[in-house]
Design a protein around this motif. Structure first.
Motif, mmCIF file in Angstrom:
data_model
loop_
_atom_site.group_PDB
_atom_site.id
_atom_site.type_symbol
_atom_site.label_atom_id
_atom_site.label_comp_id
_atom_site.label_asym_id
_atom_site.label_seq_id
_atom_site.Cartn_x
_atom_site.Cartn_y
_atom_site.Cartn_z
ATOM 1 N N ARG A 10 0.020 -0.124 7.605
ATOM 2 C CA ARG A 10 0.600 -0.809 6.440
ATOM 3 C C ARG A 10 0.831 0.136 5.269
ATOM 4 O O ARG A 10 1.492 -0.236 4.299
ATOM 5 C CB ARG A 10 -0.320 -1.950 6.006
ATOM 6 C CG ARG A 10 -0.523 -3.024 7.076
ATOM 7 C CD ARG A 10 -1.632 -3.978 6.689
ATOM 8 N NE ARG A 10 -2.901 -3.278 6.522
ATOM 9 C CZ ARG A 10 -3.996 -3.847 6.029
ATOM 10 N NH1 ARG A 10 -3.975 -5.118 5.655
ATOM 11 N NH2 ARG A 10 -5.117 -3.147 5.914
ATOM 12 N N VAL A 11 0.278 1.341 5.333
ATOM 13 C CA VAL A 11 0.435 2.296 4.229
ATOM 14 C C VAL A 11 1.813 2.952 4.317
ATOM 15 O O VAL A 11 2.190 3.504 5.347
ATOM 16 C CB VAL A 11 -0.665 3.376 4.263
ATOM 17 C CG1 VAL A 11 -0.432 4.408 3.166
ATOM 18 C CG2 VAL A 11 -2.049 2.735 4.092
ATOM 19 N N HIS A 12 2.563 2.877 3.227
ATOM 20 C CA HIS A 12 3.867 3.529 3.120
ATOM 21 C C HIS A 12 3.665 4.893 2.458
ATOM 22 O O HIS A 12 3.256 4.969 1.303
ATOM 23 C CB HIS A 12 4.822 2.688 2.267
ATOM 24 C CG HIS A 12 5.039 1.303 2.770
ATOM 25 N ND1 HIS A 12 5.991 0.988 3.714
ATOM 26 C CD2 HIS A 12 4.398 0.136 2.477
ATOM 27 C CE1 HIS A 12 5.951 -0.306 3.969
ATOM 28 N NE2 HIS A 12 4.992 -0.848 3.229
ATOM 29 N N PRO A 26 7.388 8.906 -8.740
ATOM 30 C CA PRO A 26 7.245 7.625 -9.451
ATOM 31 C C PRO A 26 8.388 6.655 -9.164
ATOM 32 O O PRO A 26 8.154 5.470 -8.892
ATOM 33 C CB PRO A 26 7.215 8.053 -10.927
ATOM 34 C CG PRO A 26 6.725 9.461 -10.903
ATOM 35 C CD PRO A 26 7.314 10.058 -9.664
ATOM 36 N N GLY A 27 9.616 7.157 -9.217
ATOM 37 C CA GLY A 27 10.760 6.282 -8.957
ATOM 38 C C GLY A 27 10.765 5.761 -7.535
ATOM 39 O O GLY A 27 11.102 4.594 -7.289
ATOM 40 N N LEU A 68 9.908 1.273 -3.837
ATOM 41 C CA LEU A 68 9.211 0.735 -2.665
ATOM 42 C C LEU A 68 8.582 -0.619 -2.996
ATOM 43 O O LEU A 68 8.698 -1.573 -2.214
ATOM 44 C CB LEU A 68 8.139 1.724 -2.203
ATOM 45 C CG LEU A 68 7.238 1.260 -1.053
ATOM 46 C CD1 LEU A 68 8.052 1.021 0.206
ATOM 47 C CD2 LEU A 68 6.145 2.297 -0.793
ATOM 48 N N VAL A 69 7.961 -0.706 -4.144
ATOM 49 C CA VAL A 69 7.353 -1.969 -4.557
ATOM 50 C C VAL A 69 8.416 -3.040 -4.705
ATOM 51 O O VAL A 69 8.256 -4.178 -4.236
ATOM 52 C CB VAL A 69 6.580 -1.781 -5.887
ATOM 53 C CG1 VAL A 69 6.146 -3.135 -6.437
ATOM 54 C CG2 VAL A 69 5.375 -0.873 -5.666
ATOM 55 N N GLU A 70 9.525 -2.696 -5.344
ATOM 56 C CA GLU A 70 10.591 -3.681 -5.561
ATOM 57 C C GLU A 70 11.228 -4.136 -4.236
ATOM 58 O O GLU A 70 11.541 -5.312 -4.069
ATOM 59 C CB GLU A 70 11.632 -3.095 -6.500
ATOM 60 C CG GLU A 70 11.094 -2.903 -7.914
ATOM 61 C CD GLU A 70 12.068 -2.178 -8.833
ATOM 62 O OE1 GLU A 70 13.046 -1.580 -8.301
ATOM 63 O OE2 GLU A 70 11.857 -2.200 -10.052
ATOM 64 N N GLN A 104 0.833 -1.195 0.000
ATOM 65 C CA GLN A 104 0.000 0.000 0.000
ATOM 66 C C GLN A 104 0.874 1.254 0.000
ATOM 67 O O GLN A 104 1.731 1.415 0.867
ATOM 68 C CB GLN A 104 -0.924 0.007 1.214
ATOM 69 C CG GLN A 104 -1.902 -1.170 1.235
ATOM 70 C CD GLN A 104 -3.047 -0.905 2.173
ATOM 71 O OE1 GLN A 104 -3.809 0.040 2.002
ATOM 72 N NE2 GLN A 104 -3.188 -1.747 3.185
ATOM 73 N N ILE A 105 0.628 2.131 -0.970
ATOM 74 C CA ILE A 105 1.370 3.376 -1.104
ATOM 75 C C ILE A 105 0.419 4.545 -0.866
ATOM 76 O O ILE A 105 -0.629 4.634 -1.511
ATOM 77 C CB ILE A 105 2.001 3.495 -2.503
ATOM 78 C CG1 ILE A 105 2.989 2.342 -2.733
ATOM 79 C CG2 ILE A 105 2.694 4.842 -2.676
ATOM 80 C CD1 ILE A 105 3.492 2.253 -4.159
#
Length: 312
Positions: free
Chosen positions: A284-286, A299-300, A305-307, A194-195
Motif C-alpha cells: 500500500r506504500v506509494h 512535495p508536489g 498523489l494524495v489528490e 501511505q507515502i
C-alpha cells in the motif's frame, strides 16, 4: 497555495532515517489543513532531541506536532501504549476536521496506529523468568528456542535482539500460538494514503554520515550526559537508541568519542536498511524519490498523489 482537493482521512509519510520524511510531513500538513502525529519511537522521549533529529519549533513551520516529548527516558517503550495515544490524536483531529499526517520510520508503530492490530498482554512472572534466562545464558540460547517454537519468528528476529526474543517467547507462552500469529496484517482502521520516501543506498549512507557529524557538532555528547543524570542508562528502551547507546559507552570509558561516532554511523546505516525492508513489504506504500536531484519535485508529487487518491 493550499490544495483545494479534500484530503483522505489519514496520510502517512514513511521510509528510512535521513530520507526527508519530516520536511515532507510538514509540507503536506500545511497544504492540507493538517497536523503532524509523530511515529518515531525515540522522538516520544523528552530530552532526546539532537540524536533523534527532532524538528525544532522553527522547522515545524507553525504546524502542530503531537506525540513528541511524551515519555521520560526511564520508561520502557510500548507499541500498545503508542497505539492508544496515536489513535486518540488521530480521532481528535478527524473530529475537528483536520488531516492527521503520521510521520516516522518506526514500522510497527505506524502499523499499530492505522491497521487492525491487537497486542497480547504481558505476564510479569513469565517475563521475569525469561529475562533471568537471558541474563544467565545469553540471547543465543533463547533464540534457538524461538526458532524451534516459531521458525518464522526466528528468521525475523535477530539472534542478538534479546528484548524482542523475550517478548516473542512470552507471547507464545501466554497465547499458546506462534508469535507470528500475532503480527500485524494489512487490515486498515482508517482511510489512509501511505507515502514512502525513497533514497538510493549510496546517497542515503552519505546523508546518514553527515547527519551523525551534525549531531556531534550540535552537542549530542552533552545531551546524553544530561540525560544520563536523569536516568537514561537505566531506561530499557531509550538507552539503546542509536547514538545514545554509543555515547553512553564512551562516557563509561568503553570506547572513545570518535569510536562512538563511527559505531553510530554503522548502526544507523544498518537500521535504515531494516526500515526500508519493513516498509517495502507493504504494497500500500506509494514510493516517491527523495533523492537530491528530485527533492524539489517531491512535495508536489506527494500532494498530487494524495489528490489522486481522493478523486480515484
Amino acid at each position: 497555495m493550499r490544495s483545494s482537493a479534500p484530503a483522505p482521512r489519514v496520510i502517512t509519510v514513511v521510509g528510512p532515517t535521513a530520507a526527508g520524511k519530516s520536511d515532507l510531513g510538514v509540507f503536506l500538513a500545511q497544504q492540507l489543513d493538517g497536523e503532524v502525529v509523530n511515529a518515531d519511537s525515540m522522538q516520544l522521549y523528552r530530552g532526546m532531541d539532537i540524536g533523534t533529529a527532532k524538528l525544532t519549533l522553527a522547522e515545524r513551520g507553525s504546524v502542530p506536532h503531537h506525540l513528541l516529548d511524551v515519555w521520560d527516558v526511564t520508561q520502557a517503550a510500548s507499541v500498545a501504549e503508542y497505539q492508544r495515544l496515536a489513535r486518540a490524536e488521530i480521532d481528535r483531529l478527524l473530529a475537528a476536521g483536520r488531516t492527521p499526517v503520521l510521520v516516522g520510520g518506526s514500522g510497527l508503530y505506524v502499523k499499530g496506529a492505522i491497521d487492525a492490530l491487537e497486542f497480547p498482554g504481558t505476564d510479569p512472572r513469565v517475563r521475569a523468568a525469561l529475562e533471568a534466562e537471558l541474563a544467565e545464558h545469553g540471547s543465543g540460547a533463547l533464540h534457538a528456542r524461538l526458532v524451534a517454537a516459531d521458525p518464522e519468528a526466528g528468521r525475523a528476529i535477530l539472534p542478538g535482539n534479546g528484548r524482542r526474543i523475550v517478548r516473542a517467547l512470552e507471547v507464545i507462552e501466554i497465547t499458546g500460538k506462534p508469535f507470528t500469529a500475532n503480527l500485524p496484517g494489512d487490515e486498515p482502521v482508517y482511510d489512509t494514503v501511505q507515502i514512502g520516501v525513497d533514497v538510493a543506498r549510496p546517497e542515503l549512507d552519505e546523508r546518514i554520515t553527515l547527519r551523525v557529524d551534525r549531531m556531534w557538532a550540535a552537542g549530542l555528547v552533552d545531551e546524553v550526559r544530561a540525560l544520563e543524570a536523569r536516568g537514561l542508562r537505566e531506561g530499557r528502551t531509550a538507552s539503546r537508541a542509536l547514538g545514545y547507546q554509543q555515547v553512553l559507552d564512551a562516557l563509561a570509558g568503553e570506547c572513545t568519542e570518535e569510536e562512538a561516532r563511527a559505531k553510530t554511523v554503522r548502526a544507523t546505516k544498518r537500521f535504515a536498511r531494516r526500515q526500508d525492508s519493513w516498509f517495502r513489504r507493504d504494497p500500500r506504500v506509494h514510493w516517491l524519490s527523495g533523492a537530491a536531484e528530485d527533492r524539489g519535485e517531491l512535495p508536489g508529487q506527494a500532494l498530487a498523489l494524495v489528490e489522486r487518491a481522493v478523486t480515484a
